[in-house]
Motif scaffolding. Structure first.
Motif, PDB file in Angstrom:
ATOM      1  N   PRO A 195       7.734   0.581  11.498  1.00  0.00           N
ATOM      2  CA  PRO A 195       7.587  -0.797  11.032  1.00  0.00           C
ATOM      3  C   PRO A 195       7.130  -1.749  12.127  1.00  0.00           C
ATOM      4  CG  PRO A 195       9.916  -0.183  11.148  1.00  0.00           C
ATOM      5  CD  PRO A 195       9.141   1.039  11.506  1.00  0.00           C
ATOM      6  N   LYS A 196       6.333  -2.748  11.706  1.00  0.00           N
ATOM      7  CA  LYS A 196       5.869  -3.800  12.607  1.00  0.00           C
ATOM      8  C   LYS A 196       6.409  -5.137  12.085  1.00  0.00           C
ATOM      9  CE  LYS A 196       1.517  -3.148  11.768  1.00  0.00           C
ATOM     10  NZ  LYS A 196       1.717  -2.178  10.676  1.00  0.00           N
ATOM     11  N   PRO A 197       6.549  -6.140  12.971  1.00  0.00           N
ATOM     12  CA  PRO A 197       6.996  -7.451  12.504  1.00  0.00           C
ATOM     13  C   PRO A 197       6.098  -7.946  11.375  1.00  0.00           C
ATOM     14  CG  PRO A 197       6.945  -7.412  14.896  1.00  0.00           C
ATOM     15  CD  PRO A 197       6.319  -6.122  14.431  1.00  0.00           C
ATOM     16  N   GLY A 198       6.713  -8.447  10.323  1.00  0.00           N
ATOM     17  CA  GLY A 198       5.951  -8.944   9.169  1.00  0.00           C
ATOM     18  C   GLY A 198       5.796  -7.918   8.063  1.00  0.00           C
ATOM     19  N   ASP A 199       6.093  -6.652   8.345  1.00  0.00           N
ATOM     20  CA  ASP A 199       5.957  -5.615   7.315  1.00  0.00           C
ATOM     21  C   ASP A 199       7.011  -5.779   6.221  1.00  0.00           C
ATOM     22  OD1 ASP A 199       3.817  -4.385   8.492  1.00  0.00           O
ATOM     23  OD2 ASP A 199       4.905  -2.585   9.152  1.00  0.00           O
ATOM     24  N   TRP A 200       6.632  -5.323   5.031  1.00  0.00           N
ATOM     25  CA  TRP A 200       7.550  -5.263   3.910  1.00  0.00           C
ATOM     26  C   TRP A 200       7.481  -3.833   3.377  1.00  0.00           C
ATOM     27  CZ3 TRP A 200       6.257  -4.689  -1.458  1.00  0.00           C
ATOM     28  CH2 TRP A 200       7.326  -4.894  -2.332  1.00  0.00           C
ATOM     29  N   MET A 201       8.610  -3.212   3.151  1.00  0.00           N
ATOM     30  CA  MET A 201       8.657  -1.801   2.735  1.00  0.00           C
ATOM     31  C   MET A 201       9.473  -1.671   1.455  1.00  0.00           C
ATOM     32  SD  MET A 201      10.200   1.319   4.995  1.00  0.00           S
ATOM     33  CE  MET A 201      10.422   2.963   4.340  1.00  0.00           C
ATOM     34  N   ARG A 202       8.929  -0.880   0.528  1.00  0.00           N
ATOM     35  CA  ARG A 202       9.674  -0.621  -0.705  1.00  0.00           C
ATOM     36  C   ARG A 202       9.679   0.876  -0.987  1.00  0.00           C
ATOM     37  NH1 ARG A 202       8.000  -3.667  -6.068  1.00  0.00           N
ATOM     38  NH2 ARG A 202       6.086  -2.489  -5.772  1.00  0.00           N
ATOM     39  N   VAL A 203      10.857   1.396  -1.317  1.00  0.00           N
ATOM     40  CA  VAL A 203      11.003   2.792  -1.728  1.00  0.00           C
ATOM     41  C   VAL A 203      11.405   2.795  -3.193  1.00  0.00           C
ATOM     42  CG1 VAL A 203      12.435   4.855  -1.454  1.00  0.00           C
ATOM     43  CG2 VAL A 203      11.559   3.667   0.569  1.00  0.00           C
ATOM     44  N   SER A 204      10.575   3.442  -4.025  1.00  0.00           N
ATOM     45  CA  SER A 204      10.865   3.526  -5.459  1.00  0.00           C
ATOM     46  C   SER A 204      11.110   4.982  -5.813  1.00  0.00           C
ATOM     47  CB  SER A 204       9.676   3.018  -6.278  1.00  0.00           C
ATOM     48  OG  SER A 204       9.318   1.731  -5.857  1.00  0.00           O
ATOM     49  N   MET A 205      12.141   5.211  -6.604  1.00  0.00           N
ATOM     50  CA  MET A 205      12.452   6.580  -7.022  1.00  0.00           C
ATOM     51  C   MET A 205      12.533   6.663  -8.532  1.00  0.00           C
ATOM     52  SD  MET A 205      15.096   8.050  -4.256  1.00  0.00           S
ATOM     53  CE  MET A 205      14.739   7.923  -2.505  1.00  0.00           C
ATOM     54  N   GLN A 206      12.029   7.769  -9.016  1.00  0.00           N
ATOM     55  CA  GLN A 206      12.090   8.073 -10.443  1.00  0.00           C
ATOM     56  C   GLN A 206      13.545   7.931 -10.918  1.00  0.00           C
ATOM     57  OE1 GLN A 206      11.002  12.113 -10.757  1.00  0.00           O
ATOM     58  NE2 GLN A 206      10.326  11.988 -12.884  1.00  0.00           N
ATOM     59  N   HIS A 207      13.777   7.237 -11.996  1.00  0.00           N
ATOM     60  CA  HIS A 207      15.101   7.026 -12.602  1.00  0.00           C
ATOM     61  C   HIS A 207      16.043   6.120 -11.808  1.00  0.00           C
ATOM     62  CE1 HIS A 207      13.885  10.277 -15.202  1.00  0.00           C
ATOM     63  NE2 HIS A 207      13.929  11.152 -14.220  1.00  0.00           N
ATOM     64  N   LEU A 208      15.782   5.903 -10.500  1.00  0.00           N
ATOM     65  CA  LEU A 208      16.778   5.208  -9.665  1.00  0.00           C
ATOM     66  C   LEU A 208      16.391   3.785  -9.300  1.00  0.00           C
ATOM     67  CD1 LEU A 208      17.810   8.001  -7.101  1.00  0.00           C
ATOM     68  CD2 LEU A 208      18.601   7.660  -9.443  1.00  0.00           C
ATOM     69  N   GLY A 209      15.195   3.347  -9.661  1.00  0.00           N
ATOM     70  CA  GLY A 209      14.780   2.000  -9.279  1.00  0.00           C
ATOM     71  C   GLY A 209      14.265   1.954  -7.851  1.00  0.00           C
ATOM     72  N   ASP A 248       0.847  -1.199   0.000  1.00  0.00           N
ATOM     73  CA  ASP A 248       0.000   0.000   0.000  1.00  0.00           C
ATOM     74  C   ASP A 248       0.881   1.247   0.000  1.00  0.00           C
ATOM     75  OD1 ASP A 248      -2.342  -1.490   0.169  1.00  0.00           O
ATOM     76  OD2 ASP A 248      -2.228  -1.559   2.372  1.00  0.00           O
ATOM     77  N   LEU A 249       0.426   2.271  -0.714  1.00  0.00           N
ATOM     78  CA  LEU A 249       1.196   3.513  -0.740  1.00  0.00           C
ATOM     79  C   LEU A 249       1.142   4.174   0.645  1.00  0.00           C
ATOM     80  CD1 LEU A 249       2.793   5.363  -2.651  1.00  0.00           C
ATOM     81  CD2 LEU A 249       0.660   6.630  -3.035  1.00  0.00           C
ATOM     82  N   HIS A 250       2.296   4.362   1.266  1.00  0.00           N
ATOM     83  CA  HIS A 250       2.370   4.994   2.595  1.00  0.00           C
ATOM     84  C   HIS A 250       2.631   6.489   2.464  1.00  0.00           C
ATOM     85  CE1 HIS A 250       3.747   5.974   6.659  1.00  0.00           C
ATOM     86  NE2 HIS A 250       4.830   6.485   6.106  1.00  0.00           N
ATOM     87  N   ALA A 251       3.523   6.873   1.558  1.00  0.00           N
ATOM     88  CA  ALA A 251       3.889   8.285   1.433  1.00  0.00           C
ATOM     89  C   ALA A 251       4.485   8.535   0.055  1.00  0.00           C
ATOM     90  CB  ALA A 251       4.915   8.652   2.499  1.00  0.00           C
ATOM     91  N   THR A 252       4.423   9.786  -0.359  1.00  0.00           N
ATOM     92  CA  THR A 252       5.140  10.208  -1.555  1.00  0.00           C
ATOM     93  C   THR A 252       6.039  11.374  -1.164  1.00  0.00           C
ATOM     94  OG1 THR A 252       3.411  11.774  -2.156  1.00  0.00           O
ATOM     95  CG2 THR A 252       3.251   9.564  -3.103  1.00  0.00           C
ATOM     96  N   GLY A 297      15.729  12.375   4.814  1.00  0.00           N
ATOM     97  CA  GLY A 297      14.439  11.752   4.483  1.00  0.00           C
ATOM     98  C   GLY A 297      13.584  12.659   3.608  1.00  0.00           C
ATOM     99  N   LEU A 298      12.825  12.026   2.696  1.00  0.00           N
ATOM    100  CA  LEU A 298      12.022  12.800   1.745  1.00  0.00           C
ATOM    101  C   LEU A 298      10.527  12.727   2.047  1.00  0.00           C
ATOM    102  CD1 LEU A 298      13.916  11.935  -1.572  1.00  0.00           C
ATOM    103  CD2 LEU A 298      14.357  13.766   0.084  1.00  0.00           C
ATOM    104  N   ALA A 299      10.139  12.012   3.089  1.00  0.00           N
ATOM    105  CA  ALA A 299       8.726  11.942   3.483  1.00  0.00           C
ATOM    106  C   ALA A 299       8.680  11.507   4.939  1.00  0.00           C
ATOM    107  CB  ALA A 299       7.960  10.943   2.613  1.00  0.00           C
ATOM    108  N   ALA A 300       7.513  11.649   5.560  1.00  0.00           N
ATOM    109  CA  ALA A 300       7.378  11.255   6.962  1.00  0.00           C
ATOM    110  C   ALA A 300       7.699   9.767   7.117  1.00  0.00           C
ATOM    111  CB  ALA A 300       5.961  11.525   7.438  1.00  0.00           C
ATOM    112  N   PRO A 301       8.459   9.403   8.170  1.00  0.00           N
ATOM    113  CA  PRO A 301       8.803   8.004   8.373  1.00  0.00           C
ATOM    114  C   PRO A 301       7.582   7.164   8.762  1.00  0.00           C
ATOM    115  CG  PRO A 301       9.870   9.396  10.034  1.00  0.00           C
ATOM    116  CD  PRO A 301       9.056  10.282   9.186  1.00  0.00           C
ATOM    117  N   ASN A 302       7.690   5.849   8.556  1.00  0.00           N
ATOM    118  CA  ASN A 302       6.671   4.950   9.083  1.00  0.00           C
ATOM    119  C   ASN A 302       7.258   4.137  10.235  1.00  0.00           C
ATOM    120  OD1 ASN A 302       8.055   3.581   6.690  1.00  0.00           O
ATOM    121  ND2 ASN A 302       7.115   1.857   7.713  1.00  0.00           N
TER     122      ASN A 302
END
Ligand code: MG
Length: 267
Positions: A241-255, A192-196, A234-239
């Motif tokens: 994390p809870k056990p079991g969470d999976w987090m992905r940060v995607s950036m334009q041009h950088l993967g 789910d989208l958390h932040a931009t 940091g570029l957005a408010a932090p989240n």
């Protein structure tokens, strides 16, 4: 009046104890209200030296407090910096055991990897661009050994700028032709989208943030060198994390870069 060496060393040892035992301590400024930021950087250095004595290596620096919102919350108008150690690095796609941390939060930011030494004085944004080998998307897992994140500038500085762990990933992209101010970021948690965010969240530009660091380190008799990794803020408010969470940060041009969180054994 600056603190004496014995008091500084005692604060460094108590922060190291909190790190080792994952047991937060009271704000240093509650115990010593006149603790200065210079004292705090000296305490940070002492604690880093101890960690290096135990086998860690300094592999770069991080810049903290780069967003206007966080600076206003702490009543400061400047960022701060901490050291990145070899023991803080997590592989892209790796797992972070949350039980090894105190009160972690995670955020996306741009890492610079330097191809040559930055000037010790009068470092400009153009110097940063000329000396950067490539940039990469990063997840920084910040943490605080100060109880409940109840900190002032001096508290977070002493605590290595609330560093925890970090994950570099994505692609190594040269900065030529990138506009890092407008470069966009998506942060997903469990899909789910958390932040931009965008690069400008770090001091108006991540390049400005790194130039600030070079100038500030120069005043502390330190210098950024070829091969150093610099987390630019940091570029957005932090989240949280809870056990079991999976987090992905995607950036334009950088993967993208990702990490999983576990809660210790069995999670
Ligand atoms: Mg950060």
């Amino acid at each position: 009046m600056p603190l004496d060496d014995t008091t500084r060393a005692a604060f460094a040892m108590s922060l190291l104890g909190a790190l080792d035992e994952r047991r937060p301590i009271a704000p240093l400024t509650e115990v010593t209200p006149d603790l200065t930021v210079d004292d705090a950087y000296a305490i940070q250095r002492l604690a880093i030296e101890q960690r290096c004595n135990r086998g860690a290596r300094i592999i770069g620096m991080k810049i903290g407090l780069t967003s206007r919102a966080i600076q206003q919350a702490l009543g400061v108008d400047e960022p701060d910096f901490g050291h990145l150690l070899s023991t803080m690095r997590v592989a892209d796609g790796g797992t972070v055991d949350l039980s090894t941390l105190v009160a972690p939060r995670a955020e996306g930011e741009i890492a610079f990897v330097l191809g040559s030494d930055l000037p010790e004085t009068d470092c400009t944004e153009a110097d940063v661009l000329a000396c950067t080998a490539f940039v990469m998307p990063t997840i920084e897992i910040i943490d605080s050994r100060i109880r409940d994140w109840k900190l002032t500038l001096a508290d977070t500085v002493a605590d290595n700028a609330s560093s925890g762990l970090f994950v570099l990933g994505g692609r190594k992209v040269p900065v030529d032709g990138l506009d890092l101010r407008t470069l966009g970021m998506n942060v997903e948690v469990n899909g789910d989208l958390h932040a931009t965010g965008a690069g400008a969240a770090a001091m108006g530009s991540p390049v400005t943030s790194v130039a600030w660091l070079a100038a500030t380190l120069g005043r502390h008799g330190m210098r950024l060198r070829a091969g150093d990794i610099v987390l630019s803020g940091g570029l957005a408010a932090p989240n949280t994390p809870k056990p079991g969470d999976w987090m992905r940060v995607s950036m334009q041009h950088l993967g993208s870069v990702s990490v999983r969180f576990s809660g210790g054994e069995g999670n």
